[in-house]
Design a protein around this motif. Structure first.
Motif, short mmCIF file in Angstrom:
data_model
loop_
_atom_site.label_atom_id
_atom_site.label_comp_id
_atom_site.label_asym_id
_atom_site.label_seq_id
_atom_site.Cartn_x
_atom_site.Cartn_y
_atom_site.Cartn_z
N ILE A 90 0.84 -1.20 0.00
CA ILE A 90 0.00 0.00 0.00
C ILE A 90 0.87 1.25 0.00
O ILE A 90 0.40 2.34 0.31
N GLU A 91 2.15 1.10 -0.37
CA GLU A 91 3.08 2.23 -0.33
C GLU A 91 2.80 3.23 -1.46
O GLU A 91 2.92 4.44 -1.28
N GLY A 92 2.44 2.72 -2.62
CA GLY A 92 2.08 3.57 -3.75
C GLY A 92 0.57 3.60 -3.94
O GLY A 92 -0.18 2.91 -3.24
N GLU A 93 0.13 4.37 -4.89
CA GLU A 93 -1.30 4.44 -5.16
C GLU A 93 -1.69 3.29 -6.07
O GLU A 93 -1.20 3.16 -7.20
N ASN A 94 -2.55 2.42 -5.57
CA ASN A 94 -3.01 1.26 -6.32
C ASN A 94 -4.33 0.79 -5.73
O ASN A 94 -4.87 1.41 -4.82
N ALA A 95 -4.85 -0.32 -6.22
CA ALA A 95 -6.15 -0.80 -5.74
C ALA A 95 -6.13 -1.08 -4.24
O ALA A 95 -7.10 -0.78 -3.53
N LYS A 96 -5.04 -1.65 -3.76
CA LYS A 96 -4.97 -2.01 -2.35
C LYS A 96 -4.90 -0.77 -1.46
O LYS A 96 -5.60 -0.68 -0.44
N SER A 97 -4.06 0.19 -1.85
CA SER A 97 -3.97 1.42 -1.04
C SER A 97 -5.24 2.24 -1.16
O SER A 97 -5.63 2.94 -0.21
N ASN A 98 -5.93 2.14 -2.31
CA ASN A 98 -7.24 2.80 -2.43
C ASN A 98 -8.23 2.21 -1.44
O ASN A 98 -9.03 2.93 -0.82
N GLY A 99 -8.18 0.87 -1.30
CA GLY A 99 -9.05 0.22 -0.33
C GLY A 99 -8.77 0.72 1.08
O GLY A 99 -9.70 1.00 1.86
N MET A 100 -7.49 0.84 1.42
CA MET A 100 -7.12 1.34 2.74
C MET A 100 -7.55 2.79 2.91
O MET A 100 -8.06 3.18 3.98
N TYR A 101 -7.39 3.60 1.87
CA TYR A 101 -7.77 5.01 1.94
C TYR A 101 -9.28 5.15 2.16
O TYR A 101 -9.74 5.93 3.01
N ASN A 102 -10.05 4.38 1.39
CA ASN A 102 -11.50 4.46 1.53
C ASN A 102 -11.95 4.00 2.91
O ASN A 102 -12.87 4.58 3.51
N LEU A 103 -11.32 2.95 3.43
CA LEU A 103 -11.65 2.48 4.77
C LEU A 103 -11.32 3.54 5.80
O LEU A 103 -12.13 3.81 6.72
N ALA A 104 -10.15 4.16 5.69
CA ALA A 104 -9.75 5.19 6.64
C ALA A 104 -10.74 6.35 6.63
O ALA A 104 -11.13 6.86 7.70
N GLN A 105 -11.15 6.76 5.43
CA GLN A 105 -12.14 7.83 5.34
C GLN A 105 -13.42 7.46 6.08
O GLN A 105 -13.98 8.25 6.84
N SER A 106 -13.88 6.25 5.84
CA SER A 106 -15.12 5.79 6.45
C SER A 106 -15.01 5.72 7.98
O SER A 106 -15.92 6.16 8.70
N LEU A 107 -13.89 5.19 8.47
CA LEU A 107 -13.70 5.08 9.91
C LEU A 107 -13.67 6.45 10.57
O LEU A 107 -14.29 6.67 11.63
N LEU A 108 -12.97 7.38 9.96
CA LEU A 108 -12.89 8.74 10.52
C LEU A 108 -14.25 9.41 10.52
O LEU A 108 -14.62 10.11 11.48
N ALA A 109 -15.03 9.18 9.47
CA ALA A 109 -16.38 9.75 9.40
C ALA A 109 -17.27 9.22 10.50
O ALA A 109 -18.21 9.90 10.95
N GLN A 110 -16.98 8.00 10.95
CA GLN A 110 -17.75 7.37 12.03
C GLN A 110 -17.24 7.75 13.42
O GLN A 110 -17.79 7.30 14.43
N GLY A 111 -16.15 8.51 13.48
CA GLY A 111 -15.59 8.87 14.76
C GLY A 111 -14.75 7.77 15.39
O GLY A 111 -14.50 7.79 16.60
N VAL A 112 -14.33 6.80 14.60
CA VAL A 112 -13.52 5.70 15.11
C VAL A 112 -12.11 6.21 15.40
O VAL A 112 -11.54 6.97 14.61
N PRO A 113 -11.53 5.82 16.53
CA PRO A 113 -10.19 6.31 16.90
C PRO A 113 -9.07 5.67 16.07
O PRO A 113 -8.46 4.68 16.49
N LEU A 114 -8.84 6.22 14.92
CA LEU A 114 -7.74 5.80 14.05
C LEU A 114 -6.74 6.95 13.95
O LEU A 114 -7.12 8.07 13.62
N ASP A 115 -5.47 6.66 14.26
CA ASP A 115 -4.45 7.71 14.28
C ASP A 115 -3.47 7.65 13.12
O ASP A 115 -2.84 8.67 12.79
N GLY A 116 -3.29 6.47 12.52
CA GLY A 116 -2.26 6.40 11.49
C GLY A 116 -2.35 5.18 10.61
O GLY A 116 -3.06 4.21 10.89
N ILE A 117 -1.60 5.24 9.51
CA ILE A 117 -1.49 4.15 8.55
C ILE A 117 -0.04 3.72 8.46
O ILE A 117 0.86 4.56 8.28
N GLY A 118 0.21 2.43 8.61
CA GLY A 118 1.55 1.88 8.50
C GLY A 118 1.80 1.31 7.12
O GLY A 118 1.05 0.45 6.65
N LEU A 119 2.84 1.79 6.48
CA LEU A 119 3.26 1.30 5.16
C LEU A 119 4.43 0.35 5.38
O LEU A 119 5.55 0.77 5.68
#
Length: 493
Positions: A213-242
């Protein structure tokens, strides 16, 4: 990058969350196991990173703690430790409700005693998972997962910097893995795991961690979309590990942009498991490319204010998980198997704003044999290819002035002719003589002037050595296994 899971290190020790570096030149003694002892420097990876408000870490297992040469590098160079296996589920809760934190505590205690922080790795992962978890009825998975997270995160509360709460949740196409947690709880298991971890250890940074997920691709897009969704829900997410388990020359060109888009969400990003594997035997060009790769990754991180740090997965090539998992590949770290810094180390130091070569010196000047107090000398200013250099009283003459070039050659202007220091007949065994030869770009003419005061052959990994530790004029110079002796200490300039 090729996906491989359940990685094993040599000797069967499992390591890895992937689908599975010194200015002083006074090294005095040989450590146990015959390891060379890199000197603790005023400017190290950790000091350079800390000066920029970041960290530079490594991964260690309990077995590594007993290897003195490896630990000498680790404690000098790194300020963050990720336990290789000791906080994973199969170690911490091998049977239902029976916890074992001894191995993890061992890593934590080592880190604390050396002023290193700890990155908790990990709480929920489909791999290194005891069989009893996978065989649970679906109705019990949530309570077991929450109990495991709560118990482990509470045990280490206030003692770890961050947790990889969920490790490697994605398939390559960006869909979530159908593991025991997903199958029982759907995609909601990730939010539940993060909330549970936060309740147990509110001050720890909580991460999702994955590879490819280091570059922009389908897998990192999945992680990005998930992160967006979690943050919108107020879920305590602080970072992404590459994770950043790379093949040499294949660092994605979109890594910087990818880091930036996660940071724009208000998330920290971290390079959590960096290595850069090379097809063996490692050529000089491959090692040079590896140096470029490391520099690129570090510079990308430094460009993004929310990139908090970089961790290399392991300390040195001799204790890397790569050869045991990818046959024919290795040489994936900044240190070789003799604990000597490679071109990637110097490139990383430079990227961090340090001075490559450190106390070992760079540029041009006399090459001083520290133990003898004399200089590397071409006898009688000979221009004959095959002439073996000696040590001689320093005189500042042209046959004692050496230049460490950008191509890692050590050149000398002897008798009006430029010659290169050369390992005889490309040999790589201890006792190989060094000689002067017409410069030809061969790896046996490439040398690293290291920050710990050694000069090592790129091809052989051996140290430039005054034969028999002699201090007499005319003593010959050869290659020998690096051992920290004063007859293997040099300064350039």
């Amino acid at each position: 990058m090729t996906a491989s899971e359940g990685a094993f290190r040599p000797g069967g020790v499992r390591l890895g969350g992937w689908a599975a570096a010194v200015v002083t030149v006074a090294v005095a003694m040989v450590m146990a196991l015959g390891a060379a002892v890199p000197a603790r420097a005023a400017t190290t990876l950790r000091a350079l990173a800390e000066a920029d408000g970041r960290y530079f870490g490594t991964a260690l297992t309990a077995g590594d703690l007993g290897i003195s040469g490896e630990m000498n590098v680790a404690t000098a160079q790194f300020d963050m430790v990720t336990p290789g296996n000791e906080m994973k589920w199969d170690t911490t809760e091998p049977s239902n409700g029976n916890y074992n934190f001894g191995p993890g505590d061992q890593i934590l205690n080592f880190a604390q005693s050396h002023n290193m922080r700890v990155r908790g790795h990990n709480l929920v992962w489909h791999s290194q998972l005891p069989g009893w978890v996978s065989s649970l009825p679906s109705s019990q998975v949530r309570s077991v997962m929450e109990s495991h997270i709560t118990t482990e995160a509470t045990h280490y509360k206030g003692k770890v910097y961050a947790w990889d709460v969920v490790n490697e949740p994605f398939n390559e196409d960006g869909s979530l893995r159908a593991d025991v947690f997903y199958n029982a709880m759907g995609s909601g298991y990730i939010a539940d795991a993060l909330r549970t971890a936060h309740a147990a250890d509110p001050n720890a940074k909580l991460y999702l961690n994955d590879y490819n997920i280091e570059g922009e691709n389908a897998k990192s897009n999945g992680m990005y979309n998930l992160a967006q969704s979690l943050l919108a829900q107020g879920v305590p997410l602080d970072g992404i590990g590459l994770e950043s388990h790379f093949i040499v020359g294949q660092v994605p060109s979109s890594t910087l942009a990818n880091m930036q888009r996660f940071a724009a969400l208000g998330l920290d990003v971290a390079v959590t498991e960096l290595d850069d594997r090379i097809q063996l035997p490692a050529s000089g060009s491959a090692l040079a490319q590896q140096a470029t790769d490391y520099s690129t990754v570090v510079k990308d991180c430094l460009t993004v204010s929310r990139c908090v740090g970089v961790s290399q997965w392991g300390v040195d090539d001799g204790h890397s998980w790569i050869p045991g998992t990818f046959p024919g590949y290795g040489a994936a770290t900044m240190y070789d198997s003799n604990y000597q810094p490679k071109p990637a180390y110097n490139a990383t130091v430079a990227a961090l704003g340090g001075s490559p070569g450190g106390g070992g010196g760079s540029g041009s000047g006399e090459l001083h044999a520290v133990g003898a107090g004399k200089c590397l000398d071409v006898p009688n200013s000979s221009t004959t290819a095959g002439t073996q250099p000696q040590i001689w009283t320093c005189a500042g003459t042209s046959n004692q002035i050496w230049t460490h070039t950008a191509a890692n050659e050590l050149t000398v202007y002897s008798g009006g002719t430029t010659m290169c220091l050369d390992a005889y007949n490309k040999q790589t065994s201890a006792g190989t003589k060094v000689e002067i030869w017409q410069c030809n770009g061969g790896t046996n003419q490439q040398w690293q002037v290291n920050a710990n005061g050694t000069v090592t052959g790129v091809q052989s990994g051996l140290c430039l050595d005054v034969t028999g530790a002699s201090t007499a004029n005319g003593a010959m110079v050869e290659l020998w296994t690096c051992n920290g002796g004063s007859n293997q200490q040099w300064t350039l300039g």
